[in-house]
Design a protein around this motif. Structure first.
Motif, PDB file in Angstrom:
ATOM      1  N   HIS A  95      41.446  39.883  46.576  1.00 14.78           N
ATOM      2  CA  HIS A  95      42.894  40.134  46.643  1.00 14.78           C
ATOM      3  C   HIS A  95      43.190  41.455  47.340  1.00 14.78           C
ATOM      4  O   HIS A  95      42.435  42.423  47.226  1.00 14.78           O
ATOM      5  N   ASP A 254      40.481  48.530  44.474  1.00  8.44           N
ATOM      6  CA  ASP A 254      40.784  47.270  43.788  1.00  8.44           C
ATOM      7  C   ASP A 254      41.958  46.617  44.506  1.00  8.44           C
ATOM      8  O   ASP A 254      43.099  47.020  44.293  1.00  8.44           O
ATOM      9  N   ASP A 255      41.764  45.628  45.368  1.00  3.94           N
ATOM     10  CA  ASP A 255      40.476  44.991  45.558  1.00  3.94           C
ATOM     11  C   ASP A 255      40.115  44.945  47.040  1.00  3.94           C
ATOM     12  O   ASP A 255      39.476  44.021  47.513  1.00  3.94           O
ATOM     13  N   GLU A 284      47.580  39.269  42.851  1.00  5.78           N
ATOM     14  CA  GLU A 284      46.616  39.147  41.753  1.00  5.78           C
ATOM     15  C   GLU A 284      47.007  40.063  40.611  1.00  5.78           C
ATOM     16  O   GLU A 284      46.871  39.717  39.434  1.00  5.78           O
ATOM     17  N   GLU A 285      47.500  41.250  40.953  1.00  8.60           N
ATOM     18  CA  GLU A 285      47.806  42.251  39.922  1.00  8.60           C
ATOM     19  C   GLU A 285      49.002  41.863  39.054  1.00  8.60           C
ATOM     20  O   GLU A 285      49.260  42.504  38.039  1.00  8.60           O
ATOM     21  N   ASP A 331      35.813  40.471  43.305  1.00  6.21           N
ATOM     22  CA  ASP A 331      36.737  41.442  42.697  1.00  6.21           C
ATOM     23  C   ASP A 331      35.931  42.552  42.027  1.00  6.21           C
ATOM     24  O   ASP A 331      34.756  42.381  41.705  1.00  6.21           O
ATOM     25  N   VAL A 332      36.598  43.671  41.832  1.00  3.06           N
ATOM     26  CA  VAL A 332      35.913  44.868  41.353  1.00  3.06           C
ATOM     27  C   VAL A 332      35.619  44.804  39.852  1.00  3.06           C
ATOM     28  O   VAL A 332      36.235  44.031  39.125  1.00  3.06           O
TER      29      VAL A 332
HETATM   30 MN    MN Z   1      41.073  43.259  41.094  1.00  2.00          MN
END
Ligand code: MN
Ligand code: MN
Length: 454
Positions: A95, A254-255, A284-285, A331-332
């Motif tokens: 993302h 991120d990310d 995503e967040e 992703d992180v």
């Molecule tokens: Mn993320």
């Protein structure tokens, strides 16, 4: 279960590769402060690597490189493999949205002879981290005549910056008694943008002056804020962190760290057996919602388009392609912080310099909201890593019941494809300045390449 520190076996040759790779990454996140800018930058890089717009293509054969963008906020790249699409795709999904402050639709006001912009924060932030730091503003103002003004203030050395004030410590006796979640209120995350009153103006003269400047620069009226998308983010470029230069400090790891490494992975491989895909999604967040989030049908629709270019238009062909696919949800992960190690189960927590991180599950409480990958698939991925001498580690998000979080993994899992979370460990996640280890960034890149070519 011991995991080696990558730096302990570093060769000068590998170190040179890591440093070179990370210069490219620093440049990418310094330019890509918003999802729109990441799409733009990714498209520029893809074009340089011979990718062509899917809409200009009449048929597809192995080795073809195509990409498609969606509403300026998603990009998906495909490197067509030797096997038919119905046998599945290897997908890297990351993302490109990051936590920030969004300007409200009716944002501009004057108070005590300051002009301010009201904001609504986006994603999970600790609000007190965002005051008294230099901020930049990026985005678009869309006008009724169909034209769009692009805003970019605060990145050039000659630009002004903006920011949020905080109470001086001398007068903070009451404020400092508050708990950290309310010491800075959401409605107090307002941006100071001006203090000169417009001459010969009685009421709200400072606001009037700001509007005059905006009219001169962008030819906009105050009402045009209604159709704007303006994101306030930390100003300045990503830079080396630590006197050994082993880490990178920047906004939006991120990310975007997994976005860049996934993008580079697909660009740097030869024609694979299975079609490779790198998809960068938005929102995503805030739950992967909307037309440009991972829940959108954009990805499924795009696969249907690819299939139709090979004469396959049945519903079942699409379902086979999706079900047979394998994905790394890029992703992180939360890195172990030496100052706050008590929130982690150390034997199940990612560490800097120990390679790409696999999270079989994320979520919170009893793994709620996580994908929880099949162990058969985890074994398949492990085998790729070990047979390519790639450093990897496993992690979960802190101790049980300490908190939690999620990724897009479960959303693609819905198609019955195998998905595993795989990415880079981050310190200070969601803060204005996040940190990653250069060794981990490079290891994620080579891990993603190995995955795509298996
Ligand atoms: Mn993320
Ligand atoms: Mn996040």
């Amino acid at each position: 279960m011991y995991r080696k520190n990558i730096w302990k076996s570093m060769t000068p040759e590998k170190n040179t590769e890591i440093v070179g790779f990370c210069e490219g990454y620093k440049d990418y996140i310094s330019k890509g402060k918003t999802e729109r800018l990441c799409v733009k930058e990714s498209e520029v890089i893809a074009l340089k690597h011979g990718y062509v717009d899917l809409n200009k293509v009449k048929s597809l054969k192995p080795g073809d490189k195509v990409y498609v963008t969606n509403k300026n906020k998603n990009i998906a790249l495909f490197l067509i493999g030797k096997k038919p699409l119905t046998e599945g795709i290897r997908i890297l999904g990351a993302h490109i949205d990051s936590p920030r402050l969004d300007v409200k639709q009716n944002p501009l006001y004057e108070k005590e002879e300051f002009a301010l912009l009201d904001t609504h924060y986006y994603g999970g932030i600790k609000k007190y981290q965002w005051v008294t730091i230099p901020l930049a503003i990026h985005g678009v103002i869309c006008k009724k005549d169909g034209t769009t003004e692009v805003v970019n203030i605060g990145e050039d050395d000659n630009d002004p910056v903006i920011g949020i004030s905080d109470l001086l410590v001398h007068l903070s006796a009451d404020q400092l008694k508050k708990t950290a979640n309310v010491v800075i209120e959401g409605e107090n995350l307002d941006i100071t943008i001006g203090s000169i009153p417009l001459e010969d103006t009685e009421k709200d003269a400072v606001k009037a002056n700001v509007l005059k400047l905006l009219k001169e620069k962008y030819d906009i009226e105050e009402e045009d804020f209604v159709s704007s998308e303006l994101e306030v983010v930390p100003a300045g470029k990503a830079r080396d962190f630590g006197i050994d230069r082993s880490m990178i400090a920047g906004y939006g790891h991120d990310d975007r760290v997994c976005s860049y490494t996934s993008l580079k992975a697909i660009l740097d491989i030869e024609t694979p057996e299975y079609t490779s895909c790198c998809i960068l999604v938005d929102k995503e967040e805030i739950g992967s919602v909307g037309a440009t989030g991972a829940h959108s049908l954009f990805f499924e629709n795009t696969i249907a388009e690819l299939l139709s270019l090979n004469g396959k238009t049945s519903y079942l062909d699409l379902k086979h392609a999706m079900t047979c696919s394998k994905m790394l949800s890029s992703d992180v992960s939360a890195a172990l912080d030496p100052l706050y190690d008590s929130v982690s189960d150390k034997k199940n927590n990612a560490r800097f310099g120990h390679g790409i991180v696999f999270n079989k599950y994320t979520g919170s409480k009893g793994k709620s909201g996580s994908n929880d990958s099949e162990p058969e698939y985890v074994a398949w991925v492990r085998n790729i890593m070990d047979s390519n001498n790639i450093h990897y580690q496993t992690s979960e998000l802190g101790k049980v019941d300490q908190g939690g979080g999620g990724t897009i993994a479960y959303i693609l899992g819905k198609y019955n494809m195998n998905v595993l979370d795989a990415g880079v460990a981050v310190l200070n996640m969601h803060a204005p300045m996040e940190i990653v280890s250069k060794a981990d960034v490079y290891e994620a890149y080579i891990a993603y390449k190995a995955f795509l070519t298996k």
